[in-house]
Design a protein around this motif. Structure first.
Motif, PDB file in Angstrom:
ATOM      1  N   ALA A   9       0.155   9.934   7.897  1.00 52.60           N
ATOM      2  CA  ALA A   9      -1.308   9.110   7.699  1.00 52.60           C
ATOM      3  C   ALA A   9      -1.355   7.911   8.704  1.00 52.60           C
ATOM      4  CB  ALA A   9      -1.679   9.147   6.361  1.00 52.60           C
ATOM      5  N   ALA A  68       2.304   1.461  -3.598  1.00 52.33           N
ATOM      6  CA  ALA A  68       1.392   2.274  -4.399  1.00 52.33           C
ATOM      7  C   ALA A  68       1.234   3.757  -4.200  1.00 52.33           C
ATOM      8  CB  ALA A  68      -0.034   1.436  -4.281  1.00 52.33           C
ATOM      9  N   LEU A  69       1.139   4.393  -2.915  1.00 48.68           N
ATOM     10  CA  LEU A  69       1.087   5.754  -2.895  1.00 48.68           C
ATOM     11  C   LEU A  69       2.073   6.216  -3.283  1.00 48.68           C
ATOM     12  CD1 LEU A  69      -0.955   5.690   0.537  1.00 48.68           C
ATOM     13  CD2 LEU A  69      -1.752   6.324  -1.273  1.00 48.68           C
ATOM     14  N   VAL A  70       3.372   5.947  -3.121  1.00 48.17           N
ATOM     15  CA  VAL A  70       4.438   6.659  -3.356  1.00 48.17           C
ATOM     16  C   VAL A  70       4.799   6.733  -4.765  1.00 48.17           C
ATOM     17  CG1 VAL A  70       7.089   6.469  -3.499  1.00 48.17           C
ATOM     18  CG2 VAL A  70       5.996   6.271  -1.200  1.00 48.17           C
ATOM     19  N   ARG A  71       4.127   5.606  -5.622  1.00 52.18           N
ATOM     20  CA  ARG A  71       4.265   5.728  -6.933  1.00 52.18           C
ATOM     21  C   ARG A  71       3.283   6.496  -7.622  1.00 52.18           C
ATOM     22  NH1 ARG A  71       5.403  -0.854  -7.108  1.00 52.18           N
ATOM     23  NH2 ARG A  71       7.741  -0.699  -6.548  1.00 52.18           N
ATOM     24  N   GLN A  72       2.466   7.206  -6.883  1.00 51.45           N
ATOM     25  CA  GLN A  72       1.261   7.854  -7.405  1.00 51.45           C
ATOM     26  C   GLN A  72       1.648   9.342  -6.923  1.00 51.45           C
ATOM     27  OE1 GLN A  72      -1.400   7.418  -9.283  1.00 51.45           O
ATOM     28  NE2 GLN A  72      -0.437   5.377  -9.343  1.00 51.45           N
ATOM     29  N   VAL A 126       2.719  10.563  -3.734  1.00 49.55           N
ATOM     30  CA  VAL A 126       2.523  10.979  -2.458  1.00 49.55           C
ATOM     31  C   VAL A 126       3.830  10.612  -1.419  1.00 49.55           C
ATOM     32  CG1 VAL A 126       1.286  10.656  -0.496  1.00 49.55           C
ATOM     33  CG2 VAL A 126       0.166  10.163  -2.498  1.00 49.55           C
ATOM     34  N   ALA A 186       0.839  -1.294  -0.002  1.00 47.14           N
ATOM     35  CA  ALA A 186       0.063  -0.118   0.022  1.00 47.14           C
ATOM     36  C   ALA A 186       0.711   1.251   0.166  1.00 47.14           C
ATOM     37  CB  ALA A 186      -0.942  -0.055   1.137  1.00 47.14           C
ATOM     38  N   THR A 187       1.865   0.981   0.738  1.00 48.59           N
ATOM     39  CA  THR A 187       2.744   2.365   0.829  1.00 48.59           C
ATOM     40  C   THR A 187       3.489   2.582  -0.684  1.00 48.59           C
ATOM     41  OG1 THR A 187       3.200   1.810   3.283  1.00 48.59           O
ATOM     42  CG2 THR A 187       4.785   3.321   1.882  1.00 48.59           C
ATOM     43  N   GLU A 223       4.505  12.013   4.281  1.00 50.33           N
ATOM     44  CA  GLU A 223       2.962  12.397   4.414  1.00 50.33           C
ATOM     45  C   GLU A 223       2.374  10.941   4.702  1.00 50.33           C
ATOM     46  OE1 GLU A 223       1.052  15.199   2.338  1.00 50.33           O
ATOM     47  OE2 GLU A 223       2.896  16.245   1.701  1.00 50.33           O
ATOM     48  N   ILE A 224       2.816   9.977   3.909  1.00 49.80           N
ATOM     49  CA  ILE A 224       2.277   8.527   4.323  1.00 49.80           C
ATOM     50  C   ILE A 224       2.454   8.178   5.867  1.00 49.80           C
ATOM     51  CG2 ILE A 224       2.410   6.388   3.582  1.00 49.80           C
ATOM     52  CD1 ILE A 224       3.084   6.934   0.561  1.00 49.80           C
ATOM     53  N   LEU A 260       6.574  10.097   1.104  1.00 50.50           N
ATOM     54  CA  LEU A 260       6.577   9.159   2.001  1.00 50.50           C
ATOM     55  C   LEU A 260       6.337   9.733   3.642  1.00 50.50           C
ATOM     56  CD1 LEU A 260       7.023   6.001   2.812  1.00 50.50           C
ATOM     57  CD2 LEU A 260       9.424   6.543   2.580  1.00 50.50           C
TER      58      LEU A 260
END
Length: 258
Positions: A179, A165-169, A171, A162-163, A175-176, A173
């Motif tokens: 969250a 996927a967000l980084v590749r979009q 976002v 999941a992390t 800020e992830i 790290l």
């Protein structure tokens, strides 16, 4: 000579093993106690000695469960002598094995993931140049990774995926992780609420000490039945909340485009 042999902690001792084997430092870390407490608990009769294989002292899942039980009783105000007497009474009455079985049933299967271990270089390659040493330090602080020299272990492949996927979009790290810290706090509050409900309405005011074998079996069955319920409730409510929030966001974007 190893520390175990030097300390004399790996003398004889035949404890029934559960699903895992732990070295001294590992079982202490998993139980949240200091390593020196293991020897102290053994000397006071609270903890059976580990099983010895050559120079290595192996602690079992039952050792870990008992250490957690000791910590819980200490936290509830029992003295070490009082815990020793209580454990002895449970053992004499045959209740300790049932209690440990209940503990095993209550704590197993909540997490069913195999940890993923990689080198720091592999971690950098996976996340790219945007990930920093500070991100790794904070991830370790939050419990998302453990770092041992050049090796980094992720206990949850699903959270790792999941992390990524967000980084590749796009976002960041950092800020992830912000969250993630928020989610951890909310998850802890939810866990407290569910455990409180179970404690009040399934275990009851007597606690575990005065319960009969039949009552302990009932609680064990209740844990088995209710384990998936908590996850289903949280997943369903989160999905409903996301649907409402995304619908509202899309509506807002459409209005701004007009």
């Amino acid at each position: 000579m190893t520390n175990q042999a030097a300390d004399g902690e790996d003398t004889g001792g035949d404890e029934a093993t559960g699903g895992g084997r732990y070295r001294r430092e590992d079982v202490a870390r998993a139980a949240g106690v200091k390593v020196r407490n293991l020897r102290y608990y053994q000397e006071r009769g609270l903890l059976p000695p580990p099983r010895r294989e050559g120079r290595i002292a192996w602690y079992s899942e039952d050792h870990l469960i008992r250490l957690r039980l000791i910590s819980d009783l200490l936290g509830r105000g029992y003295t070490v002598n009082g815990i020793a007497e209580l454990l002895q009474a449970w053992e004499d009455g045959g209740g300790l094995s049932r209690l440990l079985g209940l503990e095993r049933e209550m704590t197993r299967d909540w997490v069913r993931e195999e940890p993923v271990t990689m080198t720091r270089a592999e971690l950098r390659e996976l996340f790219g140049p945007t990930a920093t040493a500070e991100d790794t330090r904070r991830a370790a602080e939050l419990g998302y990774v453990t770092v041992d020299g050049d090796l980094v272990t992720h206990p949850s492949p699903r959270l790792l995926d999941a992390t990524l996927a967000l980084v590749r979009q796009g976002v960041p790290l950092a800020e992830i992780l912000d969250a993630g810290e928020f989610v951890q706090a909310q998850a802890a509050a939810l866990a407290d609420r569910f455990v409180g409900l179970f404690r009040r309405h399934v275990i009851g005011p007597e606690g575990l000490e005065q319960l009969s074998a039949t009552q302990l079996q009932h609680i064990t069955a209740a844990v088995t039945a209710l384990r998936p319920v908590a996850g289903d409730v949280v997943a369903t409510e989160f999905a409903r909340a996301m649907a409402r929030r995304v619908d509202a966001e899309v509506s807002e974007l459409l209005r701004t485009e007009q």
